[in-house]
Motif scaffolding. Structure first.
Motif, short mmCIF file in Angstrom:
data_model
loop_
_atom_site.label_atom_id
_atom_site.label_comp_id
_atom_site.label_asym_id
_atom_site.label_seq_id
_atom_site.Cartn_x
_atom_site.Cartn_y
_atom_site.Cartn_z
N CYS A 1 10.74 8.98 -4.27
CA CYS A 1 11.95 8.72 -5.06
C CYS A 1 12.03 9.65 -6.27
N TYR A 2 10.88 10.01 -6.83
CA TYR A 2 10.89 10.96 -7.94
C TYR A 2 11.40 12.32 -7.48
N ARG A 3 10.94 12.78 -6.33
CA ARG A 3 11.44 14.07 -5.82
C ARG A 3 12.96 14.02 -5.64
N ALA B 1 6.89 7.69 -22.85
CA ALA B 1 6.59 6.35 -22.34
C ALA B 1 6.03 6.41 -20.93
N ALA B 2 6.58 7.29 -20.08
CA ALA B 2 6.11 7.41 -18.70
C ALA B 2 4.65 7.84 -18.64
N PHE B 3 4.22 8.65 -19.62
CA PHE B 3 2.85 9.14 -19.66
C PHE B 3 1.94 8.26 -20.53
N ALA B 4 2.52 7.20 -21.11
CA ALA B 4 1.76 6.29 -21.97
C ALA B 4 1.02 7.04 -23.07
N MET C 1 11.20 9.63 -13.68
CA MET C 1 10.26 8.54 -13.45
C MET C 1 10.93 7.17 -13.60
N PRO C 2 11.67 6.89 -14.68
CA PRO C 2 12.31 5.57 -14.78
C PRO C 2 13.25 5.28 -13.62
N GLU C 3 14.04 6.28 -13.21
CA GLU C 3 14.94 6.07 -12.09
C GLU C 3 14.18 5.89 -10.79
N ALA C 4 13.08 6.62 -10.62
CA ALA C 4 12.28 6.46 -9.41
C ALA C 4 11.67 5.07 -9.34
N GLU C 5 11.18 4.57 -10.45
CA GLU C 5 10.61 3.23 -10.48
C GLU C 5 11.68 2.19 -10.16
N PRO D 1 0.80 -1.23 0.00
CA PRO D 1 0.00 0.00 0.00
C PRO D 1 0.83 1.28 0.00
N HIS D 2 2.11 1.19 0.32
CA HIS D 2 2.96 2.38 0.39
C HIS D 2 3.77 2.59 -0.91
N ARG D 3 3.58 1.72 -1.88
CA ARG D 3 4.43 1.79 -3.08
C ARG D 3 4.29 3.11 -3.81
N ARG D 4 3.08 3.60 -3.99
CA ARG D 4 2.90 4.81 -4.80
C ARG D 4 3.46 6.05 -4.12
N GLU D 5 3.28 6.17 -2.82
CA GLU D 5 3.85 7.36 -2.17
C GLU D 5 5.37 7.28 -2.16
#
Length: 315
Positions: free
Chosen positions: A19-21, A305-308, A26-30, A10-14
């Motif tokens: 990590c993005y901040r 790609a990040a925004f599909a 986005m790829p590096e944060a993922e 449940p904490h993955r998205r936050e």
């Protein structure tokens, strides 16, 4: 390990936002979140809930994963952070793909099953760009203290340091962000009428009406276009540049609405020689006092790609 997945997932998205901040990509944060979850899974047997909540424990692992990732890396800038504005809107548009440019964050990735909400203004591109100017540990302290509102003691435990060291780093980090320039206007949440301003801009943009576009700009508007390092300030040069765009790419454009970094944006498509509407750019806007004050124009495959974003728009 079902118990780990039940309590950590449940904490993955936050954590992705965190990590993005820290990383500005986005790829590096993922990748960082994936690595953090792998580290946490391996350490799950040693986790002691008496010392920290699962959320705090995961933030410790994710933050340190980001700090490791940032070792020896160049910061992720925007063009305006690299030099003075251009004065020739017809200068060659030469992309610098060797620069690790700051990338936007898709609002579609903000839905959080755990109920954690992104605080007002804390994901705006202006702030994330300012964070990239800070040394990695100062960046971590500022995010943990001022954005996520961990206490000095909690932050010290997360970073394996002392509260005094945290407070010192926070003072330097705040000064560093302040030195980046005034960003308060860019950090405000979109007010009533922002969507109306963007809609009017889109109408003028799709009509290739430069005069109407200029009417919707603030006098000191900023236009930047990574991966092209060139950027412009002021409505006059903005308008001259847009006239050049229409001369180069034609006057048949369509757009689709996009949300990025809690700011309004569009995916812009231009018609090729066969009339096919092909993806050209992702544009993110800051609106101030009813006018476009900042336009961030992204043209990079990783961003698309990040925004599909579909490569072709069907109308």
């Amino acid at each position: 390990m079902p118990d780990f997945e039940t309590r950590a997932e449940p904490h993955r998205r936050e954590l992705l936002v965190h990590c993005y901040r820290m990383l500005g990509s986005m790829p590096e944060a993922e990748d960082a979140v994936q690595e953090a979850f792998l580290r946490a899974w391996k350490a799950w047997g040693r986790y002691d809930e008496r010392t920290a909540s699962v959320r705090t424990w995961l933030y410790k692992i994710a933050t340190n994963t980001c700090l490791t990732s940032l070792e020896g890396r160049a910061r992720r800038p925007l063009p305006a952070g690299l030099g003075t504005p251009g004065d020739d809107p017809r200068a060659p548009l030469v992309p610098a793909f060797d620069v690790p440019w700051l990338q936007p964050f898709p609002d579609t990735r903000l839905d959080d099953p755990a109920g954690h909400v992104v605080r007002r203004g804390t994901l705006r591109l202006a702030l994330v760009a300012a964070l990239q100017l800070l040394p990695a540990r100062q960046r971590a302290v500022l995010v943990l203290r001022d954005v996520l509102e961990f206490s000095a003691d909690e932050t010290a435990r997360l970073l394996d340091t002392s509260p005094a060291a945290v407070n010192s780093a926070l003072q330097r980090a705040r000064a560093g962000v302040a030195a980046a320039g005034p960003i308060a206007d860019e950090m405000d949440e979109p007010a009533d009428g922002v969507r109306r301003t963007v809609d009017r801009y889109v109408e003028a943009f799709e009509a290739a009406d430069v005069d109407r576009l200029i009417e919707l700009l603030s006098a000191d508007v900023v236009l930047e276009m990574p991966p092209v390092p060139l950027w412009f300030r002021g409505a006059t040069d903005y308008g001259r540049f847009m006239a050049r765009v229409y001369d180069m790419r034609g006057r048949v454009w369509r757009t689709a609405p996009v949300g990025a970094n809690t700011q309004p944006g569009i995916a812009a498509y231009c018609a090729d020689e066969e009339g096919v509407l092909r993806l050209h750019t992702l544009q993110v806007f800051t609106v101030r006092d009813g006018r476009i004050a900042h336009t961030y124009v992204f043209q990079h495959p990783e961003v698309f790609a990040a925004f599909a974003l579909p490569p072709v728009l069907t109308v």
